[in-house]
Design an enzyme around this catalytic site. Structure first.
Site, PDB file in Angstrom:
ATOM      1  N   ASP A 185       0.839  -1.187   0.151  1.00  0.00           N
ATOM      2  CA  ASP A 185      -0.058  -0.133  -0.113  1.00  0.00           C
ATOM      3  C   ASP A 185       1.001   1.412   0.039  1.00  0.00           C
ATOM      4  OD1 ASP A 185      -2.663   0.796   0.027  1.00  0.00           O
ATOM      5  OD2 ASP A 185      -2.921   0.983   2.017  1.00  0.00           O
ATOM      6  N   ASP A 238      -8.901  -2.116   2.834  1.00  0.00           N
ATOM      7  CA  ASP A 238      -8.725  -1.441   4.054  1.00  0.00           C
ATOM      8  C   ASP A 238      -9.712  -1.952   5.198  1.00  0.00           C
ATOM      9  OD1 ASP A 238      -6.761   0.078   2.855  1.00  0.00           O
ATOM     10  OD2 ASP A 238      -8.125   1.503   2.234  1.00  0.00           O
TER      11      ASP A 238
END
Length: 580
Positions: free
Chosen positions: A360, A422
């Site tokens: 990420d 997420d």
């Protein structure tokens, strides 16, 4: 000679700096349009302006409402392009092209214009200039899209007045509260459901094969090899989407429709099975699936879930309401994934979260230094490339429209987004914590602590988004919060060995009945939990009572009654005996 070369280099550097300054100073504003004939209510449209030409007022009440002059047949690059009587106290609309922004606005200002709107059929770009030109110009200049101009004339006619203004952007939009509730609620509910369902299933091995609605989906244990393959696939898909977005976006949309309809069915099916009526089945037949005579209501539910997914697929670009369907389908997909994918050890949790943490951060913060455009691959793909011909958006996000009126909401990002990753990645750790809670009978302390840590990490993400005003890798904040909290709690409770290896979750085929008996003879490394669980296990092993053994022909609902001490751990309303 060297001095001349140095001067040229300094001149180029100064020009590059001024160009960069013009781009940084560029801001979104709004043009409020009303009809001169008293037609429909006024409407705001997006403009891109540079405050170095002239500042716009922050409040609409302080902006002057001026007449618009449609001069789009001209590019306004020479005095011959000016009207005979000029633009006295007007805001002209002129076409983009053939000369610089400075030449256009200088001619407009010289003819009495109070502002300049340049119509662009292409992507809006900053109307830049240099410092000398900025000092010379005293009227605002902004770019308006050609599509918005057509909408203005279609809605209000040709006789319109406009006011240019740029309200201040809020630090955080109220829609963040909605995203926070959806994300934390999905993680908590999915982790609770997955943990309870997994533990319950370990002690109820014998179930009657009574149709497809009686079967539960098998959970998939994630191995280190699977984690590595998954991350490589994610990286490859993200890079491919960045380079071939317009071709692959429809593949992702199709996958989302299929997966979300499956997830929606998986979430609603347990609720349907609790209904005491409409249990009729299809007639006897020899079809591949229908020969087991599933209940008619399950078939109708499957059709309903597919219909919801198809409706979203058809109307996915309706910004007014399609986001509600997308969020509902996305939450169902996340719950289904959390129920199906299982991390067997905290070691696997740590590996997965740390690898995706690096993934990420790399694709958000590092890739801008590697791409020609200087844009983040992750942000570019998640929001949709600005030069995309399809203007499609990836559906793998929760999205909520901005609730306050601001130029950013109107122009660039009308929605706030949170990716499914997420939610799913920390959610798998939350599910593991809940299963471990049930194993060591810790009153869900790991589950609650990890869920609270996820909420805190999400709040930190929102704060970073507000302070930096750019897309954030949420896992940068979520992974440390959840991992450190879970590990610290296990260390404080002196259960880190069991928590790390997940040894309490090893299936023992020879003892399929009560949880205590299955857990008693676990490996010696788990000595912390053994004293409390060994006595029940020793008593149950020699002569299990009939009440403790799930009878062979019993229905799922009756099997649950065979282990009454497990009922408090089953998720209310979501995970009864069957789960299609």
């Amino acid at each position: 000679m060297a001095a001349a070369a140095a001067a040229v280099a300094l001149e180029r550097l100064a020009a590059a700096f001024l160009l960069l300054a013009a781009q940084v100073a560029c801001e979104y504003g709004m043009v409020h349009v009303v009809s001169e004939t008293g037609g429909p209510k006024g409407k705001d449209y997006c403009i891109l302006y540079n405050p170095q030409w002239a500042h716009l007022p922050l409040d609409l009440s302080k902006a002057s409402l001026l007449q618009v002059r449609d001069w789009t047949t001209s590019v306004l690059c020479s005095p011959a392009d000016l009207p005979a009587k000029g633009f006295s106290n007007q805001i002209p609309l002129v076409a983009r092209g053939n000369c610089t922004f400075y030449e256009k606005v200088r001619l407009a200002q010289g003819s009495g214009a109070r502002g300049l709107l340049i119509i662009s059929k292409e992507t809006l770009v900053p109307p830049g200039g240099n410092k000398t030109q900025y000092d010379e110009i005293g009227i605002p200049v902004a770019l308006l899209s050609y599509k918005d101009m057509l909408d203005i004339f279609e809605t209000f006619g040709r006789a319109v007045r406009v006011a240019l203004y740029a309200p201040k952007e809020p630090m955080l939009d109220y829609n963040m509260v909605i995203i926070f509730i959806m994300a934390v609620g999905t993680v908590a509910l999915g982790g609770y459901w997955a943990g309870s369902r997994d533990v319950r299933k370990r002690y109820m091995k014998h179930k009657r094969d009574d149709g497809p609605e009686k079967h539960e989906d098998e959970a998939v244990d994630v191995t280190p090899v699977m984690i590595c393959v998954f991350v490589v696939m994610c990286c490859s898909m993200l890079v491919l989407l960045y380079h071939f977005y317009d071709q692959l976006v429809y593949v992702i949309i199709g996958i989302f429709c299929l997966a979300s309809s499956t997830g929606l069915y998986s979430c609603l099916s347990p609720l349907l099975q609790r209904l005491p009526f409409c249990r009729c089945r299809v007639p006897d037949n020899s079809l591949p699936y229908f020969h087991k005579r599933p209940q008619v209501r399950t078939l109708l539910l499957a059709l309903l879930c597919v219909a919801v997914s198809v409706v979203w697929g058809v109307f996915r670009n309706e910004d007014q309401w399609a986001w509600i369907l997308q969020d509902a389908l996305g939450i169902a997909f996340c719950l289904y994934t959390l129920k199906t994918i299982r991390l067997p050890t905290f070691k696997a949790c740590t590996l997965l979260l740390l690898v995706l943490f690096v993934y990420d951060v790399f694709f958000v913060f590092i890739t801008p230094f590697l791409t020609k455009s200087g844009s983040s691959i992750m942000v570019e793909v998640a929001t949709g490339p600005s030069d995309s011909a399809t203007h499609e958006k990836l559906p793998m996000v929760l999205k909520v429209p901005r609730l306050n009126a601001s130029p950013l909401a109107l122009c660039d990002r009308p929605f706030s987004l949170l990716g499914f990753g997420d939610i799913l990645v920390p959610g798998l750790l939350v599910a593991y914590c809940h299963r471990f809670d049930i194993q060591v009978q810790s009153s869900r302390v790991y589950f609650v602590a990890c869920t609270i840590a996820y909420g805190i990490g999400l709040l930190v993400t929102f704060m970073a988004l507000a302070l930096m005003q750019r897309g954030q890798p949420a896992l940068l904040y979520l992974v440390p919060c959840t991992l450190v909290t879970s590990c610290a709690l296990a260390l404080w409770r002196r259960e880190l060995g069991m928590f790390w290896t997940g040894s309490g979750f090893v299936d023992l085929p020879q003892s399929p009945w009560a949880p205590a008996s299955a857990d008693g003879p676990q490996p010696q490394a788990d000595s912390d939990a053994a004293p409390s669980q060994q006595p029940p296990g020793q008593e149950a092993a020699p002569s299990p009572s009939p009440a403790e053994q799930p009878p062979e022909p019993s229905a799922p609902e009756e099997s649950g009654a065979g282990a009454p001490h497990q009922d408090p751990e089953s998720p209310a309303g979501l995970a009864p005996g069957p789960s299609a």
